[in-house]
Design a protein around this motif. Structure first.
Motif, PDB file in Angstrom:
ATOM      1  N   ALA A  85      26.826  -8.302  26.939  1.00 17.79           N
ATOM      2  CA  ALA A  85      27.715  -8.836  26.179  1.00 17.79           C
ATOM      3  C   ALA A  85      28.648  -8.074  25.154  1.00 17.79           C
ATOM      4  N   THR A  86      27.933  -6.742  24.928  1.00 15.14           N
ATOM      5  CA  THR A  86      28.919  -5.894  24.099  1.00 15.14           C
ATOM      6  C   THR A  86      29.935  -5.139  25.108  1.00 15.14           C
ATOM      7  N   GLY A  87      29.712  -4.684  26.448  1.00 11.03           N
ATOM      8  CA  GLY A  87      30.507  -4.346  27.041  1.00 11.03           C
ATOM      9  C   GLY A  87      31.551  -5.224  27.208  1.00 11.03           C
ATOM     10  N   TRP A  88      31.256  -6.768  27.705  1.00  7.87           N
ATOM     11  CA  TRP A  88      32.251  -7.587  27.723  1.00  7.87           C
ATOM     12  C   TRP A  88      33.243  -7.579  26.598  1.00  7.87           C
ATOM     13  N   ALA A  89      32.478  -7.730  25.492  1.00  9.41           N
ATOM     14  CA  ALA A  89      33.468  -7.944  24.172  1.00  9.41           C
ATOM     15  C   ALA A  89      34.326  -6.876  23.947  1.00  9.41           C
ATOM     16  N   LEU A  90      33.979  -5.653  24.310  1.00 10.07           N
ATOM     17  CA  LEU A  90      34.813  -4.264  24.144  1.00 10.07           C
ATOM     18  C   LEU A  90      35.769  -4.162  25.215  1.00 10.07           C
ATOM     19  N   ARG A  91      35.756  -4.923  26.432  1.00  3.68           N
ATOM     20  CA  ARG A  91      36.713  -4.665  27.410  1.00  3.68           C
ATOM     21  C   ARG A  91      38.248  -4.808  26.887  1.00  3.68           C
ATOM     22  N   PRO A  92      38.736  -5.789  25.872  1.00  5.60           N
ATOM     23  CA  PRO A  92      39.985  -5.948  25.707  1.00  5.60           C
ATOM     24  C   PRO A  92      40.182  -4.214  25.078  1.00  5.60           C
ATOM     25  N   LEU A  93      39.375  -3.584  24.087  1.00  8.13           N
ATOM     26  CA  LEU A  93      39.751  -2.442  23.447  1.00  8.13           C
ATOM     27  C   LEU A  93      39.794  -1.280  24.710  1.00  8.13           C
ATOM     28  N   ALA A  94      38.919  -1.543  25.634  1.00  4.08           N
ATOM     29  CA  ALA A  94      39.125  -0.617  26.759  1.00  4.08           C
ATOM     30  C   ALA A  94      40.334  -0.595  27.438  1.00  4.08           C
ATOM     31  N   ARG A  95      40.815  -1.904  27.666  1.00  4.53           N
ATOM     32  CA  ARG A  95      42.125  -2.025  28.345  1.00  4.53           C
ATOM     33  C   ARG A  95      43.279  -1.707  27.693  1.00  4.53           C
ATOM     34  N   VAL A  96      43.111  -2.023  26.392  1.00  2.00           N
ATOM     35  CA  VAL A  96      44.381  -1.402  25.156  1.00  2.00           C
ATOM     36  C   VAL A  96      44.212   0.289  25.577  1.00  2.00           C
ATOM     37  N   SER A  97      43.074   0.924  25.552  1.00  4.64           N
ATOM     38  CA  SER A  97      42.856   2.230  25.462  1.00  4.64           C
ATOM     39  C   SER A  97      43.641   2.902  26.883  1.00  4.64           C
ATOM     40  N   ARG A  98      43.407   2.148  27.973  1.00  5.68           N
ATOM     41  CA  ARG A  98      43.961   2.449  29.436  1.00  5.68           C
ATOM     42  C   ARG A  98      45.448   2.378  29.269  1.00  5.68           C
ATOM     43  N   GLU A  99      45.933   1.048  28.699  1.00  3.90           N
ATOM     44  CA  GLU A  99      47.473   1.008  28.715  1.00  3.90           C
ATOM     45  C   GLU A  99      48.160   2.116  28.021  1.00  3.90           C
ATOM     46  N   VAL A 100      47.571   2.570  26.781  1.00  3.15           N
ATOM     47  CA  VAL A 100      48.178   3.571  26.069  1.00  3.15           C
ATOM     48  C   VAL A 100      47.997   4.846  26.755  1.00  3.15           C
ATOM     49  N   GLN A 101      46.826   5.296  27.228  1.00  2.93           N
ATOM     50  CA  GLN A 101      46.801   6.326  27.983  1.00  2.93           C
ATOM     51  C   GLN A 101      47.737   6.445  29.258  1.00  2.93           C
ATOM     52  N   ALA A 102      48.066   5.412  29.859  1.00  2.13           N
ATOM     53  CA  ALA A 102      48.962   5.519  31.113  1.00  2.13           C
ATOM     54  C   ALA A 102      50.247   5.438  30.746  1.00  2.13           C
ATOM     55  N   ARG A 103      50.725   5.163  29.417  1.00  3.05           N
ATOM     56  CA  ARG A 103      52.175   5.298  29.104  1.00  3.05           C
ATOM     57  C   ARG A 103      52.623   6.797  28.914  1.00  3.05           C
ATOM     58  N   PRO A 104      54.004   6.925  29.260  1.00  2.78           N
ATOM     59  CA  PRO A 104      54.720   7.997  29.029  1.00  2.78           C
ATOM     60  C   PRO A 104      54.849   8.495  27.704  1.00  2.78           C
ATOM     61  N   PRO A 105      55.099   9.504  27.199  1.00  3.92           N
ATOM     62  CA  PRO A 105      55.068  10.058  25.879  1.00  3.92           C
ATOM     63  C   PRO A 105      55.995   9.293  25.004  1.00  3.92           C
ATOM     64  N   ASP A 106      57.108   8.933  25.575  1.00  2.00           N
ATOM     65  CA  ASP A 106      58.234   8.425  25.118  1.00  2.00           C
ATOM     66  C   ASP A 106      58.463   6.606  24.960  1.00  2.00           C
ATOM     67  N   ASP A 107      57.179   6.482  25.530  1.00  2.00           N
ATOM     68  CA  ASP A 107      57.202   4.763  25.383  1.00  2.00           C
ATOM     69  C   ASP A 107      56.424   4.123  24.303  1.00  2.00           C
ATOM     70  N   LEU A 108      57.544   3.507  23.388  1.00  2.00           N
ATOM     71  CA  LEU A 108      57.131   3.011  22.066  1.00  2.00           C
ATOM     72  C   LEU A 108      57.076   1.505  22.127  1.00  2.00           C
ATOM     73  N   PRO A 116      55.855  -2.240  21.938  1.00  6.52           N
ATOM     74  CA  PRO A 116      54.583  -2.602  21.392  1.00  6.52           C
ATOM     75  C   PRO A 116      53.668  -3.014  22.127  1.00  6.52           C
ATOM     76  N   LEU A 117      52.411  -3.052  22.054  1.00  9.32           N
ATOM     77  CA  LEU A 117      51.204  -3.482  22.749  1.00  9.32           C
ATOM     78  C   LEU A 117      51.070  -4.970  22.937  1.00  9.32           C
ATOM     79  N   PRO A 118      50.767  -5.686  24.102  1.00  8.42           N
ATOM     80  CA  PRO A 118      50.609  -6.984  24.059  1.00  8.42           C
ATOM     81  C   PRO A 118      49.203  -7.522  23.191  1.00  8.42           C
TER      82      PRO A 118
END
Length: 483
Positions: free
Chosen positions: A191-214, A216-218
């Motif tokens: 349940a903890t892993g499932w509840a934290l999946r959105p944060l992990a997804r946000v982290s992956r999206e931020v890390q995959a972005r180019p440095p100049d991509d500003l 907004p996050l969905p």
């Protein structure tokens, strides 16, 4: 330190807090189970003890004038087998004048009520026993007794069977609790892993972005508890984007406001030099022309550096091999004038990459210009393009004077110039190259050339996945700019 280690991971903190709470609750539950098991064992075995007391009571008689007991030996043997240990009994008048059986049993409690057995734990010859006491009025009374004398019946048994019964119930409760705690911990981890999946997804999206991509996050699928954090990140990126746009507008305005008067002044000074007669005036104008050229170079370099820091992200799919080859071709006239052998090497025919071509030309052009500027006649300069795993390496290699080992660490700092640097430089060429590399998510690498001579300066750029394209746009390459 320990508290910081706990706060360093939300998953770890939740797991430890919930696990500690569950273990505490399990301990309280086991204590309650032990109390319940002991109560159940006493209730069951006390009924058997009461049955033995009733059987003895039924065989007490005073018909002969004294106190007589006909013991039910078969019943006592069966009761002893049931108890799993030793059984003791005592029958006596309340005044203690007549006693039958184990006369040294612990005395009964005071205040016994007739016809109502009472049970308690006691010690008999150093071992714990369960003692049952019972009293009733003797009718008729024995000879020599007046009033309403009472008989006291006591039966005691060792606790072996009770303890075995309690231990079995407790072990069953421990096994049941262990299974429940294990299942609860596994469910909690899932349940903890499932509840934290959105944060992990946000982290992956931020890390995959180019440095100049500003952008907004969905906020879709983000839990309500994490939404303020994502909104704060979006707000911060929006402010950073506004600041970048303001810097970009300032650079554009400064570029126009500074270059126009410098160009006009350079034109007027060139005209004055043509018209001035030989003599002190002409020498002064020549010195002014040298100073103006130096100021123009420095302004151009500083504007290029500001543009690299604040340029609007407009990445294009460009063939790095073609871009580097074209820049090398533009450098051939200057290389011939300086007596330098300028060449180009590439391990691949094409190397597509998503870059900002204008900035990349500025960076690679500065590296090539520095090599041609500081290498003496007869030197060799090579522009090399290679792919190393998921990176593209654009290298300018020369066999010139290079940099001292203590200067390599500082190379790329703004306005830093080595001891071998020629007069008139600004110390911004490598700083521009480093800024452009970092803007593309890469790095600038400086190493001593082959054999310990010269310098190898490389732009390391990440190669991201590109959309399928039938070809590459032709990039117009500007002439090399002075340092």
């Amino acid at each position: 330190m320990r508290l910081g280690w706990l706060r360093a991971s939300l998953r770890r903190a939740l797991a430890l807090v919930l696990a500690a709470g569950m273990l505490l609750a399990s301990g309280v539950g086991l204590w309650g189970a032990w109390r319940s098991a002991a109560g159940a064992a006493n209730a069951a075995y006390d009924r058997s003890l009461a049955g033995a007391i009733k059987a003895i009571d039924a065989n007490i008689t005073t018909a002969g004038g004294g106190l007589g007991v006909e013991l039910p030996y078969t019943l006592l043997e069966f009761f002893q087998l049931t108890a799993g240990g030793q059984v003791f009994f005592r029958v006596a008048t309340e005044d203690g004048l007549v006693e039958i059986g184990n006369t040294d049993l612990p005395p009964p409690d005071t205040g016994l009520i007739n016809g109502r057995p009472r049970f308690r734990d006691a010690l008999y010859h150093g071992q714990p026993v369960r003692l049952g006491s019972y009293t009733r009025v003797l009718d008729p009374p024995p000879a020599g007794h007046t009033g309403r004398p009472r008989v006291v019946i006591q039966v005691a048994e060792t606790l072996t069977s009770r303890q075995d019964f309690t231990r079995a119930l407790l072990l069953e409760a421990v096994g049941r609790n262990a299974l429940l705690v294990t299942l609860a911990l596994l469910l909690m981890a899932w349940a903890t892993g499932w509840a934290l999946r959105p944060l992990a997804r946000v982290s992956r999206e931020v890390q995959a972005r180019p440095p100049d991509d500003l952008t907004p996050l969905p906020l879709a699928d983000v839990p309500a508890e994490a939404r303020p954090l994502v909104e704060a990140m979006n707000h911060h990126m929006a402010r950073h984007r506004q600041a970048s746009e303001a810097r970009r507008r300032f650079v554009d305005d400064a570029s126009h406001q500074l270059r126009t008067p410098l160009t006009t002044l350079s034109t007027q000074l060139a005209y004055a030099l043509r018209e001035a007669p030989p003599g002190p005036l002409r020498e002064a104008l020549t010195a002014m022309r040298a100073q103006l050229d130096g100021a123009t170079r420095q302004v151009n370099q500083m504007l290029a550096l500001a543009r690299a820091d604040a340029a609007e992200p407009r990445a294009e799919v460009v063939d790095l091999v073609a871009l580097a080859r074209e820049l090398t071709r533009h450098g051939w006239p200057r290389a011939r004038e300086a007596g330098i052998d300028l060449g180009f090497e590439s391990q691949a025919e094409q190397l597509p990459a998503s870059v900002q071509p204008i900035l990349l030309q500025e960076a690679l052009g500065n590296l090539l210009h520095n090599a041609l500027r500081y290498c003496p006649a007869g030197s060799r300069v090579t522009v090399r393009v290679a792919q190393e795993g998921g990176q593209a390496r654009l290298t300018v290699l020369d066999d010139g004077p290079g940099l001292a080992p203590d200067e390599l660490a500082r190379a790329g700092e703004r306005f830093f110039r080595g001891r071998q640097a020629a007069a008139g430089g600004t110390g911004l060429g490598l700083a521009i190259a480093r800024a452009v590399a970092e803007r593309h998510g890469g790095t600038l690498s400086l190493q001593t050339g082959a054999g310990g001579c010269g310098l190898a300066v490389s732009l390391l750029l990440p190669l991201r996945e590109l959309p399928t394209s039938p070809g590459f746009p032709q990039v117009e390459t500007a002439p090399l700019k002075a340092d």
